[in-house]
Structures are given as C-alpha cells and as structure tokens.
Design a protein around this motif. Structure first.
Motif, short mmCIF file in Angstrom:
data_model
loop_
_atom_site.label_atom_id
_atom_site.label_comp_id
_atom_site.label_asym_id
_atom_site.label_seq_id
_atom_site.Cartn_x
_atom_site.Cartn_y
_atom_site.Cartn_z
N GLU A 1 -5.20 4.28 -12.63
CA GLU A 1 -4.68 3.43 -13.68
C GLU A 1 -3.51 2.61 -13.15
O GLU A 1 -3.06 2.79 -12.02
CB GLU A 1 -4.24 4.30 -14.86
N PRO A 2 -2.98 1.66 -13.95
CA PRO A 2 -1.87 0.84 -13.47
C PRO A 2 -0.74 1.70 -12.93
O PRO A 2 -0.40 2.74 -13.48
CB PRO A 2 -1.47 0.06 -14.71
N GLY A 3 -0.13 1.26 -11.89
CA GLY A 3 0.94 2.01 -11.24
C GLY A 3 0.89 1.78 -9.76
O GLY A 3 0.43 0.76 -9.29
N ARG A 4 1.35 2.73 -9.01
CA ARG A 4 1.38 2.58 -7.57
C ARG A 4 -0.05 2.56 -7.00
O ARG A 4 -0.85 3.42 -7.29
CB ARG A 4 2.17 3.73 -6.94
N SER A 5 -0.34 1.57 -6.18
CA SER A 5 -1.67 1.42 -5.64
C SER A 5 -1.76 2.00 -4.24
O SER A 5 -0.85 1.85 -3.44
CB SER A 5 -2.05 -0.06 -5.59
N THR A 6 -2.85 2.71 -3.98
CA THR A 6 -3.13 3.16 -2.62
C THR A 6 -4.32 2.38 -2.10
O THR A 6 -5.17 1.94 -2.87
CB THR A 6 -3.45 4.65 -2.59
N GLY A 7 -4.41 2.23 -0.83
CA GLY A 7 -5.53 1.50 -0.28
C GLY A 7 -5.21 0.97 1.10
O GLY A 7 -4.18 1.29 1.68
N PRO A 8 -6.11 0.15 1.66
CA PRO A 8 -5.92 -0.33 3.02
C PRO A 8 -4.71 -1.23 3.14
O PRO A 8 -4.33 -1.92 2.21
CB PRO A 8 -7.22 -1.10 3.29
N LYS A 9 -4.11 -1.18 4.31
CA LYS A 9 -2.93 -2.01 4.57
C LYS A 9 -3.30 -3.08 5.59
O LYS A 9 -3.91 -4.06 5.24
CB LYS A 9 -1.78 -1.12 5.02
N VAL B 1 -8.73 -6.59 -4.75
CA VAL B 1 -7.88 -6.40 -5.93
C VAL B 1 -7.94 -4.93 -6.37
O VAL B 1 -9.00 -4.41 -6.69
CB VAL B 1 -8.32 -7.31 -7.10
N ALA B 2 -6.79 -4.27 -6.38
CA ALA B 2 -6.69 -2.88 -6.81
C ALA B 2 -6.66 -2.80 -8.33
O ALA B 2 -6.40 -3.80 -9.01
CB ALA B 2 -5.44 -2.24 -6.22
N PRO B 3 -6.90 -1.61 -8.91
CA PRO B 3 -6.87 -1.48 -10.37
C PRO B 3 -5.54 -1.87 -11.00
O PRO B 3 -5.51 -2.27 -12.16
CB PRO B 3 -7.17 0.01 -10.59
N ASP B 4 -4.43 -1.72 -10.25
CA ASP B 4 -3.14 -2.09 -10.82
C ASP B 4 -2.81 -3.57 -10.62
O ASP B 4 -1.72 -4.02 -10.94
CB ASP B 4 -2.03 -1.23 -10.23
N GLY B 5 -3.76 -4.34 -10.10
CA GLY B 5 -3.55 -5.76 -9.88
C GLY B 5 -3.01 -6.10 -8.51
O GLY B 5 -2.90 -7.28 -8.17
N THR B 6 -2.63 -5.08 -7.72
CA THR B 6 -2.16 -5.34 -6.37
C THR B 6 -3.27 -5.98 -5.55
O THR B 6 -4.42 -5.55 -5.61
CB THR B 6 -1.72 -4.02 -5.68
N THR B 7 -2.93 -7.01 -4.79
CA THR B 7 -3.93 -7.71 -4.01
C THR B 7 -3.64 -7.59 -2.51
O THR B 7 -2.50 -7.41 -2.09
CB THR B 7 -4.00 -9.20 -4.37
#
Length: 396
Positions: free
Chosen positions: A84-92, A338-344
């Motif tokens: 859910e919205p919040g801190r996003s994890t994923g590739p850097k 695009v991550a679930p929290d909107g981070t791109t």
C-alpha cells in the motif's frame, strides 16, 4: 504470469484510434509519430509520455462475496505483495544491454525473468525465440505471424500463430517441441506454474487445465458475450475482457478460482469514468490493464493504465500504457516503472538512443524487479527504425 497478448487486445494504434476522424488528446502527450514501424499488427505501439500515478480508492464490488467461501480467495505469495502507499521497495540502479543484434522484440517472460520470450526477423520473416539466462535460443513456432506471450519458471512457453489466413492456433512449447492446444481458432496468452493456460477459442474466453486438456469456456455474466482471458495467477484467478450484452465496449473481468465471473471496478481516466477498459495481466493479486475515456464531441480518447489490488480493493490509474505487473505491484510498459505508492524509476537507454526520439515498450518485469526486458526503436526522418530487444539488470 503475463499476457503478453501482443495484439494487446487491440494494438497501440487501435487503442489510440481517433474518434470521428479526430486525434487522441489528454494530459498524456500522445505522439502517434512514435508508433513503432514494426510492420505487423502485433507490435505497433504509441508513445504516451508521463507515468505519474493518481490513486483512486474503491471497493472491488462483489469480490468479497465471491471470495468469502475460503477456497475462492486469491492466494498471495512473495515477500512483499500488495504493498500500500508508503515506503516503496524495488529495483534501484539498472544497467541495460541488447539481447540480440538486428531487428528483434520481446513479448513476455516467466516470473523470475530467466526465460524471456520474443521473436527475431531473419530474412525479414518473424520467428519465435527464447532467451534463457540472456542466451538466445531459436524455438520456431509453426504458422504465420507467430508470437510467444508467456512462460513458466521451468521454460514452458505459450503463444499463438495464424495457420490459415483468418484462423489462429494456440501452441504450448514443452520438452523441446511445440504442440497444438485443443480448440479451433484458439489463442493462448498466459500460463501459470501449474501449467494452466488461458486465452480464447472462437472469440470466447477459455482455459485449458493442462497442455493436453480440452478447453473450458469461462463463464460470462450475459449470453452472447465474447472476449478473451489474458492473465492467470498462481491460485487460478483469471483476468481478461468481455464485450456484448449491455456492454458496447470492452470491459475488464476477473474469474475466481471457482470460475465465478465479476466485472472489475470501472477506472477513471482524466477524472472521468472509463468508457472502455481491460484487465491484461495478474500477479499475486495485482492486476494491470488499459483504460480509455472517449469524448466523441472533441474527437479523441484519453488513455490510462489502471492497477487493481484484488486483496484490498484499491484501484489507481497511471498515465500511459502499462503491460506488465510483478508480485510487488510494480507496473511498467514504457520507460518508467511505477510502484504502488507512486514512486517511479526511469530505465536508462542504451548508448546511441536519444530520450526525445526513442520509443520503449517494456514487456517483462521479474517478481523481484531485478530483470526488466522490452524493445525500443528510435524515430528517424523516415519513420522506419527497426526495434531492438533490450534487457536491464537492476539492483534490488
């Protein structure tokens, strides 16, 4: 895992087809001149700039009633699904490299990213291939205009080709050979790890319980509806699109593991309800598709990419065309993930490609986000740039 129905239910040109002779319009800058000159209906795309996601919180109408029985409830696996919205994890950081020299496209992958499927064009004719650990292997599918759409982590592949001028055949590649799936005028778009396959037969959404099984027609909410199933989750939840009955345009649907059919909540595009939309891919309860809002009076269509979370009922819509989703709920289709929290996260282009003229289509995104693949071309003065298959290795 994926569709990757390379018709993409309708190709990019059809999705952005002007209404009443007008032009597409909207907050996303549509550049029809960037449509890839690939030469066939399966691989045309239209560049839509921008990938900012605007969340719209809704309830997935009726899904709780379908899933409360326990057995029908979508299973969720993976380290961090349904974020859910919040801190996003994923590739850097991501490093890019070409998968092949010459004209080639990517059309899908398995959930791990080990098997990437696509096709090359030796002597100008398309032929299906698979990259296993980024090593090219030719796997020529019978028929004309062949396309592989999906793969399992064990390298079982599914796809479709034309075996007559107007008839398609669905194929499964296993144990080093292609076999026909049962059914006339069939298409295969997705497969899960249990080797359950989904697609269509004679214009109706269909499922094969195994590569050797007869097709089962999926339920429809009204008689006479046609469509296709384009994605299947590991628990058997299926997504796709149907049209007919009171529906005058494609609408997105989800089938529970027990086969119960339910329309997905209507997305909003440019602040207005979508007049047509489709679910394309599902992974660990995350669904991504495309949506359009038509305004005939103004002669155009707004385009967005809805992302449904079947566990929470959350729906958000990103700008542009997004074709893939992974177990983290990250979506991609163009140059931005695009991550679930909107981070791109913006993917780098290979040397020699310019941001202003390059057109990128992402077709593969591994569950951990470390493998991304797609194809790109560069708009030139002659509009005939050939696509190049590329992959990214990202740091998780």
């Amino acid at each position: 895992m994926t569709v990757h129905e390379h018709e993409h239910e309708q190709d990019g040109a059809a999705l952005l087809r002007p209404l009443a002779g007008g032009r597409p319009m909207g907050p996303s800058t549509v550049d029809v001149a960037r449509a890839m000159a690939d030469g066939d209906r399966h691989h045309r795309r239209v560049r839509i700039a921008g990938a900012g996601a605007t969340a719209v919180i809704v309830a997935v109408a009726g899904w709780a009633a379908v899933t409360d029985g326990g057995a029908d409830k979508p299973a969720v696996t993976g380290a961090s699904p349904n974020q859910e919205p919040g801190r996003s994890t994923g590739p850097k950081g991501c490093e890019v490299q070409k998968l092949a020299e010459g004209k080639a496209v990517v059309s899908g992958s398995d959930p791990t990213g080990r098997y990437i499927v696509g096709r090359t064009y030796e002597s100008g004719h398309p032929s299906t291939v698979v990259w296993e650990d980024r090593q090219l292997r030719k796997v020529p599918m019978p028929g004309d205009d062949p396309t592989l759409y999906d793969a399992t982590s064990k390298g079982v592949l599914v796809g479709t080709s034309f075996t007559t001028a107007d008839t398609t055949t669905a194929w499964v590649y296993k144990d080093g050979k292609f076999s026909k799936l049962a059914g006339t005028d069939a298409q295969a778009f997705a497969i899960n790890e249990r080797e359950v396959i989904v697609g269509s037969v004679q214009g109706r959404a269909a499922m094969w319980a195994s590569p050797d099984a007869q097709p089962t027609m999926l339920a429809t909410p009204a008689k006479g509806m046609t469509g296709k199933a384009t994605g299947i989750d590991e628990d058997g939840t299926v997504v796709g699109a149907l049209v007919g009955g009171e529906a005058k345009a494609d609408l997105g649907y989800v089938w529970s593991p027990a086969g119960t059919v339910q329309q997905l909540p209507q997305p909003q595009v440019n602040g207005k309800p979508a007049t047509t939309y489709s679910a394309k891919v599902i992974r660990d309860g995350w669904v991504v598709g495309w949506a359009g809002h038509d305004e005939p009076a103004r002669g155009g269509r707004f385009i967005g990419a809805p992302r449904w979370n079947l566990r929470t009922g959350r729906l958000d819509t990103a700008d542009g065309l997004m074709w893939v989703v992974n177990a983290q709920g990250r979506i991609a289709g163009e140059q931005t993930i695009v991550a679930p929290d909107g981070t791109t996260q913006k993917l780098p282009l290979p040397a020699g490609y310019d941001e202003k003229t390059a057109m990128l289509t992402v077709e593969a995104l591994s569950d951990d986000g470390t493998v991304v693949a797609g194809y790109l071309s560069s708009r030139g003065s002659t509009m005939n740039a050939e696509p190049v298959a590329v992959t990214w290795s990202c740091t998780s």
